[in-house]
Design a protein around this motif. Structure first.
Motif, PDB file in Angstrom:
ATOM      1  N   HIS A  97       0.861  -1.185   0.000  1.00  0.00           N
ATOM      2  CA  HIS A  97       0.000   0.000   0.000  1.00  0.00           C
ATOM      3  C   HIS A  97       0.899   1.236   0.000  1.00  0.00           C
ATOM      4  CE1 HIS A  97      -3.647   2.239   1.993  1.00  0.00           C
ATOM      5  NE2 HIS A  97      -3.203   2.832   0.899  1.00  0.00           N
ATOM      6  N   GLY A  98       0.907   1.961  -1.101  1.00  0.00           N
ATOM      7  CA  GLY A  98       1.707   3.175  -1.179  1.00  0.00           C
ATOM      8  C   GLY A  98       0.953   4.346  -0.591  1.00  0.00           C
ATOM      9  N   LYS A  99       1.144   4.615   0.683  1.00  0.00           N
ATOM     10  CA  LYS A  99       0.369   5.652   1.366  1.00  0.00           C
ATOM     11  C   LYS A  99       0.974   7.030   1.133  1.00  0.00           C
ATOM     12  CE  LYS A  99      -1.043   2.400   4.984  1.00  0.00           C
ATOM     13  NZ  LYS A  99      -1.055   2.099   6.436  1.00  0.00           N
ATOM     14  N   LEU A 100       0.099   7.971   0.773  1.00  0.00           N
ATOM     15  CA  LEU A 100       0.516   9.346   0.521  1.00  0.00           C
ATOM     16  C   LEU A 100      -0.281  10.304   1.386  1.00  0.00           C
ATOM     17  CD1 LEU A 100       0.667   9.368  -3.396  1.00  0.00           C
ATOM     18  CD2 LEU A 100       2.617   9.457  -1.842  1.00  0.00           C
ATOM     19  N   ASP A 101       0.321  11.448   1.694  1.00  0.00           N
ATOM     20  CA  ASP A 101      -0.433  12.552   2.268  1.00  0.00           C
ATOM     21  C   ASP A 101      -0.155  13.791   1.435  1.00  0.00           C
ATOM     22  OD1 ASP A 101       1.928  13.937   3.223  1.00  0.00           O
ATOM     23  OD2 ASP A 101       1.984  12.530   4.893  1.00  0.00           O
ATOM     24  N   SER A 102      -0.805  14.904   1.766  1.00  0.00           N
ATOM     25  CA  SER A 102      -0.739  16.090   0.919  1.00  0.00           C
ATOM     26  C   SER A 102       0.655  16.694   0.834  1.00  0.00           C
ATOM     27  CB  SER A 102      -1.734  17.141   1.411  1.00  0.00           C
ATOM     28  OG  SER A 102      -1.472  17.482   2.756  1.00  0.00           O
ATOM     29  N   SER A 103       1.541  16.379   1.785  1.00  0.00           N
ATOM     30  CA  SER A 103       2.901  16.910   1.717  1.00  0.00           C
ATOM     31  C   SER A 103       3.750  16.142   0.711  1.00  0.00           C
ATOM     32  CB  SER A 103       3.576  16.847   3.097  1.00  0.00           C
ATOM     33  OG  SER A 103       3.872  15.501   3.449  1.00  0.00           O
ATOM     34  N   MET A 104       3.201  15.049   0.172  1.00  0.00           N
ATOM     35  CA  MET A 104       3.959  14.181  -0.732  1.00  0.00           C
ATOM     36  C   MET A 104       3.494  14.299  -2.181  1.00  0.00           C
ATOM     37  SD  MET A 104       3.840  10.939   1.880  1.00  0.00           S
ATOM     38  CE  MET A 104       4.816   9.768   0.950  1.00  0.00           C
ATOM     39  N   VAL A 128      -2.072   3.813  -8.695  1.00  0.00           N
ATOM     40  CA  VAL A 128      -1.119   3.744  -9.808  1.00  0.00           C
ATOM     41  C   VAL A 128       0.164   3.062  -9.348  1.00  0.00           C
ATOM     42  CG1 VAL A 128       0.388   5.120 -11.313  1.00  0.00           C
ATOM     43  CG2 VAL A 128      -2.033   5.724 -11.077  1.00  0.00           C
ATOM     44  N   TRP A 129       0.652   3.434  -8.147  1.00  0.00           N
ATOM     45  CA  TRP A 129       1.870   2.794  -7.655  1.00  0.00           C
ATOM     46  C   TRP A 129       1.633   1.310  -7.383  1.00  0.00           C
ATOM     47  CZ3 TRP A 129       3.018   0.143  -3.160  1.00  0.00           C
ATOM     48  CH2 TRP A 129       4.356  -0.283  -3.062  1.00  0.00           C
ATOM     49  N   GLU A 130       0.492   0.946  -6.799  1.00  0.00           N
ATOM     50  CA  GLU A 130       0.218  -0.464  -6.505  1.00  0.00           C
ATOM     51  C   GLU A 130       0.170  -1.291  -7.790  1.00  0.00           C
ATOM     52  OE1 GLU A 130      -3.178  -0.857  -3.872  1.00  0.00           O
ATOM     53  OE2 GLU A 130      -2.527   0.916  -2.756  1.00  0.00           O
ATOM     54  N   LEU A 131      -0.423  -0.716  -8.839  1.00  0.00           N
ATOM     55  CA  LEU A 131      -0.446  -1.401 -10.128  1.00  0.00           C
ATOM     56  C   LEU A 131       0.971  -1.539 -10.680  1.00  0.00           C
ATOM     57  CD1 LEU A 131      -1.925  -2.550 -12.599  1.00  0.00           C
ATOM     58  CD2 LEU A 131      -2.211  -0.194 -13.413  1.00  0.00           C
ATOM     59  N   THR A 132       1.748  -0.470 -10.568  1.00  0.00           N
ATOM     60  CA  THR A 132       3.142  -0.506 -11.038  1.00  0.00           C
ATOM     61  C   THR A 132       3.922  -1.578 -10.294  1.00  0.00           C
ATOM     62  OG1 THR A 132       3.047   1.873 -11.507  1.00  0.00           O
ATOM     63  CG2 THR A 132       5.234   0.869 -11.350  1.00  0.00           C
ATOM     64  N   TYR A 133       3.740  -1.642  -8.988  1.00  0.00           N
ATOM     65  CA  TYR A 133       4.439  -2.634  -8.161  1.00  0.00           C
ATOM     66  C   TYR A 133       4.079  -4.057  -8.606  1.00  0.00           C
ATOM     67  CZ  TYR A 133       5.964  -5.175  -3.990  1.00  0.00           C
ATOM     68  OH  TYR A 133       6.570  -6.062  -3.129  1.00  0.00           O
ATOM     69  N   ALA A 134       2.792  -4.291  -8.869  1.00  0.00           N
ATOM     70  CA  ALA A 134       2.357  -5.627  -9.284  1.00  0.00           C
ATOM     71  C   ALA A 134       2.960  -6.000 -10.632  1.00  0.00           C
ATOM     72  CB  ALA A 134       0.832  -5.678  -9.347  1.00  0.00           C
ATOM     73  N   LEU A 135       3.021  -5.051 -11.550  1.00  0.00           N
ATOM     74  CA  LEU A 135       3.608  -5.338 -12.863  1.00  0.00           C
ATOM     75  C   LEU A 135       5.108  -5.523 -12.767  1.00  0.00           C
ATOM     76  CD1 LEU A 135       1.585  -2.772 -15.000  1.00  0.00           C
ATOM     77  CD2 LEU A 135       1.352  -5.264 -15.051  1.00  0.00           C
ATOM     78  N   GLU A 136       5.725  -4.767 -11.861  1.00  0.00           N
ATOM     79  CA  GLU A 136       7.184  -4.827 -11.749  1.00  0.00           C
ATOM     80  C   GLU A 136       7.660  -6.156 -11.167  1.00  0.00           C
ATOM     81  OE1 GLU A 136      10.631  -1.504 -10.916  1.00  0.00           O
ATOM     82  OE2 GLU A 136       8.660  -1.254  -9.998  1.00  0.00           O
ATOM     83  N   VAL A 195       6.863   7.069 -13.778  1.00  0.00           N
ATOM     84  CA  VAL A 195       5.538   6.575 -14.161  1.00  0.00           C
ATOM     85  C   VAL A 195       4.672   7.773 -14.537  1.00  0.00           C
ATOM     86  CG1 VAL A 195       3.485   5.316 -13.431  1.00  0.00           C
ATOM     87  CG2 VAL A 195       5.745   4.594 -12.623  1.00  0.00           C
ATOM     88  N   VAL A 196       4.188   7.791 -15.766  1.00  0.00           N
ATOM     89  CA  VAL A 196       3.319   8.863 -16.245  1.00  0.00           C
ATOM     90  C   VAL A 196       1.967   8.258 -16.583  1.00  0.00           C
ATOM     91  CG1 VAL A 196       3.026  10.737 -17.904  1.00  0.00           C
ATOM     92  CG2 VAL A 196       5.338  10.040 -17.211  1.00  0.00           C
ATOM     93  N   VAL A 197       0.911   8.889 -16.096  1.00  0.00           N
ATOM     94  CA  VAL A 197      -0.442   8.380 -16.327  1.00  0.00           C
ATOM     95  C   VAL A 197      -1.344   9.547 -16.726  1.00  0.00           C
ATOM     96  CG1 VAL A 197      -2.456   7.280 -15.274  1.00  0.00           C
ATOM     97  CG2 VAL A 197      -0.169   6.477 -14.698  1.00  0.00           C
ATOM     98  N   THR A 198      -2.195   9.306 -17.689  1.00  0.00           N
ATOM     99  CA  THR A 198      -3.235  10.268 -18.049  1.00  0.00           C
ATOM    100  C   THR A 198      -4.584   9.631 -17.734  1.00  0.00           C
ATOM    101  OG1 THR A 198      -1.889  11.197 -19.831  1.00  0.00           O
ATOM    102  CG2 THR A 198      -4.237  11.666 -19.890  1.00  0.00           C
ATOM    103  N   PRO A 199      -5.276  10.066 -16.679  1.00  0.00           N
ATOM    104  CA  PRO A 199      -6.560   9.458 -16.333  1.00  0.00           C
ATOM    105  C   PRO A 199      -7.585   9.680 -17.436  1.00  0.00           C
ATOM    106  CG  PRO A 199      -5.742  10.893 -14.573  1.00  0.00           C
ATOM    107  CD  PRO A 199      -4.911  11.164 -15.785  1.00  0.00           C
ATOM    108  N   GLY A 200      -8.533   8.762 -17.543  1.00  0.00           N
ATOM    109  CA  GLY A 200      -9.639   8.966 -18.461  1.00  0.00           C
ATOM    110  C   GLY A 200     -10.505  10.129 -18.000  1.00  0.00           C
ATOM    111  N   ARG A 379      -8.477  -2.242 -15.921  1.00  0.00           N
ATOM    112  CA  ARG A 379      -8.524  -1.769 -17.314  1.00  0.00           C
ATOM    113  C   ARG A 379      -8.431  -0.252 -17.378  1.00  0.00           C
ATOM    114  NH1 ARG A 379     -12.903  -5.461 -17.387  1.00  0.00           N
ATOM    115  NH2 ARG A 379     -12.327  -7.456 -18.337  1.00  0.00           N
ATOM    116  N   GLN A 380      -9.126   0.422 -16.478  1.00  0.00           N
ATOM    117  CA  GLN A 380      -9.118   1.882 -16.489  1.00  0.00           C
ATOM    118  C   GLN A 380      -7.701   2.425 -16.317  1.00  0.00           C
ATOM    119  OE1 GLN A 380     -11.844   2.785 -13.315  1.00  0.00           O
ATOM    120  NE2 GLN A 380     -13.644   2.799 -14.630  1.00  0.00           N
ATOM    121  N   LEU A 381      -6.971   1.900 -15.345  1.00  0.00           N
ATOM    122  CA  LEU A 381      -5.640   2.430 -15.072  1.00  0.00           C
ATOM    123  C   LEU A 381      -4.622   2.025 -16.134  1.00  0.00           C
ATOM    124  CD1 LEU A 381      -6.942   3.197 -12.367  1.00  0.00           C
ATOM    125  CD2 LEU A 381      -4.773   2.681 -11.285  1.00  0.00           C
TER     126      LEU A 381
END
Length: 394
Positions: A97-104, A128-136, A195-200, A379-381
Motif C-alpha cells: 500500500h503506497g500511502k501518501l499525504d498532501s505533503s507528498m 497507480v503505484w500499486e499497479l506498477t508494483y504488481a507489474l514490476e 511513471v506517467v499516467v493520463t486518467p480517463g 482496465r481503467q488504469l
C-alpha cells in the motif's frame, strides 16, 4: 522493459492471488485493514457521513473503523463494499500500500482544489503505484534515472542545483538531450523510470489539474485531460511536474514552488542559449507559430520567453497577449490534441502488462484478484477499453 529472470519470475508468480469469490465477510473482518477503508472512501469522494448513511451506522462509528479502534461487523462489510464499489477483499490487510499525504504530492492549483479532490487524487496515485508494483514483479521496468530522487534508486554523487533554471540545464545535459527541442517528452520521462499516467475523462483524478509525487519508490506524474486538448500545454505540464520531482522533495503548497516548476519547464523545453538567437527583435507571430511547431511549446510560452530574456518591454508583452487572444481561433493557432502525438502519450504500464500477458500468462482477472480491485478498475488504469457488449434493458 524485460521479463524478469525465470527464477525470480517463478517465485513471484507462485504467490496465490486473492480468491475474491471464496473469501467470506468473516475472513475479511479478521484481516480488516483500516487504511484500506480510508483509501476506498477517498477514491469514492465520500465523507464518513456519506458512508454511515449508506451502511446504517453513525459517522463516529466509521471514524472508529478508520482509526482501527473498532472493526465493522462482518455483516456490514458487504454493504461497505457495495457503497464504495470495491470487492470485499479490498479491505484485507497484507497487500503493498503506497500511502501518501498532501505533503507528498504537488498540485498545480492547490488553493482551488478541495480536500475531497486532493484525497481522490492521492488515492488514485496510490493505486497507480500499486499497479506498477504488481507489474514490476513480472517485468523489469526502466530504472529510475532522476538525480537526487529520494523515493527509489538514487544516483550517488549526482545532485542538481536548487536553482530551477540551472537544474533544467543540468538535467538536459545529464539525460544527453543536446541543445535542441526535446522530442517525445512523455516517452523520455518513462524511459527514465518515471511513471506517467493520463486518467480517463471520467476518472475522479481527472477533475484535478496535473500533479505529481516523489514520495513513493517510483516518481509518478499524473497529466490530467484538462490540458491534453492542446499538446503544447500538455508538454509544459509534463515538464512542470518533472520540475517538481527534481526540485521539491516536500510539497509546501507555496506559490513559489509553482513558479520554480514553471521556470524549470520553460528552460528545459526552450533553453535560453538555443532559443534566444532565434527570436526576432520584434515579436513576429508568423515566426512564433513556426517555432511552436519546432520546439513543441505554445506561442503563449514563447511570448513569455521574450519577457524572461528581457528582449521587449512589459507593455509590448501585454499587447502581444492581446493580439494572441484575437488570433487563437485562426488556423495555425488552433490547438492540436496530445492524442495526435504518440510520443506524448504514456505507454509504459500498458506495455508492461502486454509483455507479462504474453510471456507469463498474466490476465486482467489475475491482476485484479491480486490487487483486490474489480477488473474494470485495472482496465481503467492501464488504459484498456472494455470491449464486451453492453446489455441494455429496455
Amino acid at each position: 522493459m524485460q521479463i524478469l529472470p525465470k527464477t525470480m519470475k517463478d517465485n513471484q508468480l507462485s504467490l496465490p492471488g486473492l480468491d475474491q469469490g471464496r473469501i467470506t465477510p468473516k475472513a475479511v473482518w479478521e484481516g480488516f485493514d483500516p487504511s484500506r477503508l480510508t483509501q476506498a472512501r477517498h477514491l469514492a469522494g465520500m465523507t464518513k457521513k456519506d458512508i454511515a448513511a449508506g451502511i446504517g451506522v453513525s459517522p463516529a462509528a466509521v471514524g472508529q473503523y478508520e482509526t482501527g479502534s473498532t472493526r465493522p461487523r462482518p455483516d456490514l462489510i458487504p454493504r461497505l463494499a457495495e457503497v464504495l464499489d470495491v470487492p470485499i477483499t479490498f479491505f484485507l490487510a497484507g497487500r503493498p500500500h503506497g500511502k501518501l499525504d498532501s505533503s507528498m504530492a504537488h498540485f498545480r492549483t492547490l488553493r482551488s482544489t478541495s480536500g475531497v479532490q486532493r484525497n481522490k487524487a492521492l488515492g488514485f496515485t496510490e493505486q497507480v503505484w500499486e499497479l506498477t508494483y504488481a507489474l514490476e514483479k513480472r517485468v523489469q521496468l526502466p530504472s529510475v534515472d532522476l538525480p537526487g530522487f529520494s523515493g527509489g534508486e538514487v544516483h550517488p554523487g549526482i545532485e542538481l542545483s536548487r536553482d530551477p533554471v540551472e537544474a533544467a540545464i543540468q538535467l538536459r545535459k545529464y539525460w544527453d538531450l543536446g541543445e535542441g527541442p526535446v522530442r517525445h517528452l512523455v516517452r523520455q520521462m518513462e524511459s527514465r523510470g518515471i511513471v506517467v499516467v493520463t486518467p480517463g475523462p471520467d476518472e475522479s483524478a481527472a477533475k484535478t489539474d496535473a500533479f505529481s509525487s516523489g514520495g513513493l519508490p517510483r516518481p509518478i506524474a499524473i497529466l490530467t485531460p484538462n490540458r491534453s486538448d492542446n499538446v503544447y500545454r500538455h508538454r509544459f505540464s509534463a515538464a512542470h511536474e518533472l520540475g517538481h520531482l527534481v526540485l521539491h522533495a516536500v510539497a509546501t503548497g507555496e506559490i513559489q514552488q509553482e513558479r520554480e516548476a514553471n521556470m524549470f519547464a520553460a528552460e528545459f523545453l526552450t533553453p535560453r542559449t538555443s532559443l534566444q538567437p532565434l527570436l526576432s527583435p520584434r515579436i513576429d507571430f508568423a515566426q512564433l507559430v513556426a517555432l511552436q511547431k519546432t520546439w513543441g511549446v505554445s506561442v503563449n510560452s514563447l511570448i513569455y520567453r521574450y519577457r524572461d530574456f528581457g528582449l521587449v518591454s512589459d507593455a509590448t508583452i501585454s499587447r502581444a497577449y492581446q493580439r494572441l487572444s484575437s488570433l487563437e481561433h485562426l488556423p495555425g493557432f488552433l490547438p492540436d490534441p496530445a492524442s495526435s502525438y504518440p510520443g506524448e502519450q504514456p505507454t509504459m504500464l500498458h506495455k508492461a502488462f502486454e509483455l507479462a500477458e504474453k510471456h507469463v500468462g498474466l490476465t486482467i482477472t489475475r491482476l485484479a484478484s491480486e490487487l483486490a480491485w474489480k477488473p474494470n478498475r485495472v482496465r481503467q488504469l492501464l488504459g484498456i477499453d472494455d470491449t464486451r457488449p453492453v446489455l441494455r434493458i429496455v
